[in-house]
Enzyme design. Sequence first.
Site, mmCIF file in Angstrom:
data_model
loop_
_atom_site.group_PDB
_atom_site.id
_atom_site.type_symbol
_atom_site.label_atom_id
_atom_site.label_comp_id
_atom_site.label_asym_id
_atom_site.label_seq_id
_atom_site.Cartn_x
_atom_site.Cartn_y
_atom_site.Cartn_z
ATOM 1 N N CYS A 89 -3.140 1.201 8.265
ATOM 2 C CA CYS A 89 -2.062 0.527 7.555
ATOM 3 C C CYS A 89 -2.374 -0.951 7.343
ATOM 4 C CB CYS A 89 -0.823 0.719 8.419
ATOM 5 S SG CYS A 89 0.629 -0.041 7.828
ATOM 6 N N CYS A 140 3.287 -5.976 15.961
ATOM 7 C CA CYS A 140 2.608 -5.071 16.896
ATOM 8 C C CYS A 140 1.122 -5.441 16.911
ATOM 9 C CB CYS A 140 2.800 -3.622 16.459
ATOM 10 S SG CYS A 140 4.538 -3.173 16.317
ATOM 11 N N CYS A 167 3.112 8.418 1.491
ATOM 12 C CA CYS A 167 3.496 7.428 2.500
ATOM 13 C C CYS A 167 3.843 6.130 1.771
ATOM 14 C CB CYS A 167 2.322 7.216 3.457
ATOM 15 S SG CYS A 167 2.606 5.921 4.677
ATOM 16 N N CYS A 200 -1.702 -3.442 14.902
ATOM 17 C CA CYS A 200 -1.397 -3.085 13.509
ATOM 18 C C CYS A 200 -1.854 -4.172 12.547
ATOM 19 C CB CYS A 200 0.107 -2.851 13.357
ATOM 20 S SG CYS A 200 0.629 -2.612 11.648
ATOM 21 N N CYS A 248 4.966 -7.405 7.442
ATOM 22 C CA CYS A 248 5.912 -6.981 8.477
ATOM 23 C C CYS A 248 6.096 -8.106 9.491
ATOM 24 C CB CYS A 248 5.405 -5.735 9.195
ATOM 25 S SG CYS A 248 6.588 -5.060 10.378
ATOM 26 N N GLU A 305 0.825 -1.202 0.000
ATOM 27 C CA GLU A 305 0.000 0.000 0.000
ATOM 28 C C GLU A 305 0.865 1.261 0.000
ATOM 29 O OE1 GLU A 305 -3.435 -2.017 2.743
ATOM 30 O OE2 GLU A 305 -3.020 0.099 2.969
ATOM 31 N N GLY A 358 5.483 -2.439 6.653
ATOM 32 C CA GLY A 358 6.847 -2.922 6.845
ATOM 33 C C GLY A 358 7.669 -2.093 7.810
ATOM 34 N N GLU A 359 8.785 -2.663 8.190
ATOM 35 C CA GLU A 359 9.714 -2.015 9.119
ATOM 36 C C GLU A 359 10.973 -1.645 8.329
ATOM 37 O OE1 GLU A 359 10.110 -0.742 12.336
ATOM 38 O OE2 GLU A 359 12.011 -0.359 11.332
ATOM 39 N N LEU A 401 6.905 4.854 19.763
ATOM 40 C CA LEU A 401 7.091 4.545 21.185
ATOM 41 C C LEU A 401 5.838 3.842 21.710
ATOM 42 C CD1 LEU A 401 9.073 4.844 23.518
ATOM 43 C CD2 LEU A 401 8.068 7.077 24.015
ATOM 44 N N ASN A 402 4.710 4.500 21.550
ATOM 45 C CA ASN A 402 3.392 3.890 21.778
ATOM 46 C C ASN A 402 3.075 3.477 23.212
ATOM 47 O OD1 ASN A 402 2.873 4.234 19.093
ATOM 48 N ND2 ASN A 402 3.310 2.129 18.503
ATOM 49 N N SER A 461 10.014 6.033 9.854
ATOM 50 C CA SER A 461 9.483 5.609 11.148
ATOM 51 C C SER A 461 9.932 4.181 11.442
ATOM 52 C CB SER A 461 7.955 5.678 11.111
ATOM 53 O OG SER A 461 7.411 5.154 12.301
ATOM 54 N N ASN A 465 -6.493 3.686 14.540
ATOM 55 C CA ASN A 465 -7.404 3.424 13.430
ATOM 56 C C ASN A 465 -7.906 2.003 13.616
ATOM 57 O OD1 ASN A 465 -8.268 4.804 11.072
ATOM 58 N ND2 ASN A 465 -6.138 5.200 10.527
HETATM 59 N N1 SAH Z 1 7.056 -0.154 10.942
HETATM 60 C C1 SAH Z 1 7.270 1.221 11.195
HETATM 61 C C2 SAH Z 1 6.617 2.119 10.163
HETATM 62 C C3 SAH Z 1 5.240 1.731 9.694
HETATM 63 S S1 SAH Z 1 3.972 1.855 10.873
HETATM 64 C C4 SAH Z 1 6.799 1.594 12.585
HETATM 65 O O1 SAH Z 1 6.131 0.796 13.227
HETATM 66 O O2 SAH Z 1 7.143 2.677 13.045
HETATM 67 C C5 SAH Z 1 3.726 3.602 10.959
HETATM 68 C C6 SAH Z 1 2.988 4.075 12.223
HETATM 69 O O3 SAH Z 1 1.637 3.593 12.203
HETATM 70 C C7 SAH Z 1 3.597 3.538 13.515
HETATM 71 O O4 SAH Z 1 3.815 4.607 14.419
HETATM 72 C C8 SAH Z 1 2.543 2.596 14.056
HETATM 73 O O5 SAH Z 1 2.587 2.581 15.467
HETATM 74 C C9 SAH Z 1 1.276 3.205 13.507
HETATM 75 N N2 SAH Z 1 0.125 2.297 13.381
HETATM 76 C C10 SAH Z 1 0.109 1.020 13.016
HETATM 77 N N3 SAH Z 1 -1.155 0.529 13.014
HETATM 78 C C11 SAH Z 1 -1.963 1.557 13.373
HETATM 79 C C12 SAH Z 1 -3.367 1.707 13.560
HETATM 80 N N4 SAH Z 1 -4.204 0.697 13.363
HETATM 81 N N5 SAH Z 1 -3.843 2.922 13.928
HETATM 82 C C13 SAH Z 1 -2.996 3.970 14.127
HETATM 83 N N6 SAH Z 1 -1.677 3.888 13.957
HETATM 84 C C14 SAH Z 1 -1.146 2.701 13.601
HETATM 85 FE FE1 SF4 Z 2 4.637 -2.746 14.024
HETATM 86 FE FE2 SF4 Z 2 5.163 -0.923 12.119
HETATM 87 FE FE3 SF4 Z 2 5.352 -3.544 11.557
HETATM 88 FE FE4 SF4 Z 2 2.954 -2.478 11.975
HETATM 89 S S1 SF4 Z 2 4.340 -1.981 10.309
HETATM 90 S S2 SF4 Z 2 3.736 -4.431 12.809
HETATM 91 S S3 SF4 Z 2 3.412 -0.921 13.530
HETATM 92 S S4 SF4 Z 2 6.581 -2.398 13.011
#
Ligand code: SAH
Ligand code: SF4
Length: 396
Positions: free
Chosen positions: A371, A142, A131, A145, A138, A85, A196-197, A249-250, A225, A328
Amino acid sequence: MPLEDLTTLMSGLGQKLYRARQLHEALYRQRITSLSQATVLPQTLRDALAAGGYVIGLPEIVQTARSVDGTERYLIRMADGETVETVWMPDGDGGERGDGSQAAEEEEKEDALLTTGSPAAAAPYRRSTICVSSQVGCAVNCQFCLTAKLGIRRNLTPGEIAGQVSVVLNRHQVELGSSRGNPTPARINLVFMGMGEPFLNYPNFTAAVRLLTQMPIPESRMTVSTSGILPGILDFAKETVRPKLAVSLNASNDTIRESIMPITRKWNIAALLEALRTIPLRNREWITFEYVLLGGINDSLAHADELIALVKDKEKGVPCKINLIVWNSGPNMPYHEPSRAEALAFQNRIIAAGVPCYIRRPRGRDIYAACGQLKRTVETAPAPLIAIAPAEAHAS
Ligand code: SAH
Ligand code: SF4
């Protein structure tokens, strides 16, 4: 291919070196989509490239979801059929605002002037944000996500990462730089915040950054990020061409973070902060902490206070701003989004402590912009949940 590789290729074909520069210009400035468009090269040379198995191409937009707020979300297919995406946010994503950079502040002043006139006509895509994804799926897992649910399928190549940007810029006919006599070049910001990371695909991510700077998009307009991949952060600290850094950080302590981001078991918050302090921050630069607000989990005022203490710690803290992202929602996930009032109270508490804090404007909620959601929707549901228009049906 970067210029050095194109140069090697051309000399291998017995060509003059300026041919490499011409092809480089066609690929990254003109964003051509096929070898036949490389008309700056003689036909014999194009034939030789084709015979050598060289292909010029971009990934393909296969699905588009357009939000009422102008956000467009694309499912983009790579040559092997894998999809990721990519998102287009026509007037920035709010993420770059308040980042403290001179450029952003000056642009905000200019924008304020423009909006008193006729903003749409005066500046159609003045400050759009794209973006991009760095991997198919990934591995980080998390819990909040949707991309995590896909698992990791593969890394994207540098060309596939930069190609997402080319394809979206072509779709919107965006002219960067002034190479084509363009007096008011668009200012495009990039965020590596898609699927992805990036720091688990580190060499390809940095190679993509270098290609993107050739388009040209300066690295000062890019933000990457990471979920906190420690070796990646340490490498990143040594880069000379370096985007801005955002860290997800979250949570305000390891216990909560571990429950929503299991990677915390490998690298805890203290280790993360220590690694971040090795980054030689430039003038007026700071780290962005992303903080996804999950109702009832990490969004109380006590959590805000704990977060403040963490980042303001004289020895262990880092210069930062905090970007709050209201979660989200996604299907089958045990979370709920906090109310607007709760998010505002959290933000105000942080601001009152003197730490810059922004609530990221939600974009494209109506197109399920979380995402990973478009890919899942398209791949798992035969009856689409969202209005999906073919790419070419959109007129901007
Ligand atoms: N993998 C990297 C970059 C992609 S995720 C990372 O985790 O930083 C980008 C951002 O989207 C991250 O800050 C993540 O915490 C946030 N994110 C992921 N799923 C989400 C959701 N369902 N609602 C809001 N933010 C979300
Ligand atoms: Fe975590 Fe970012 Fe991977 Fe989603 S895309 S699982 S927020 S590291």
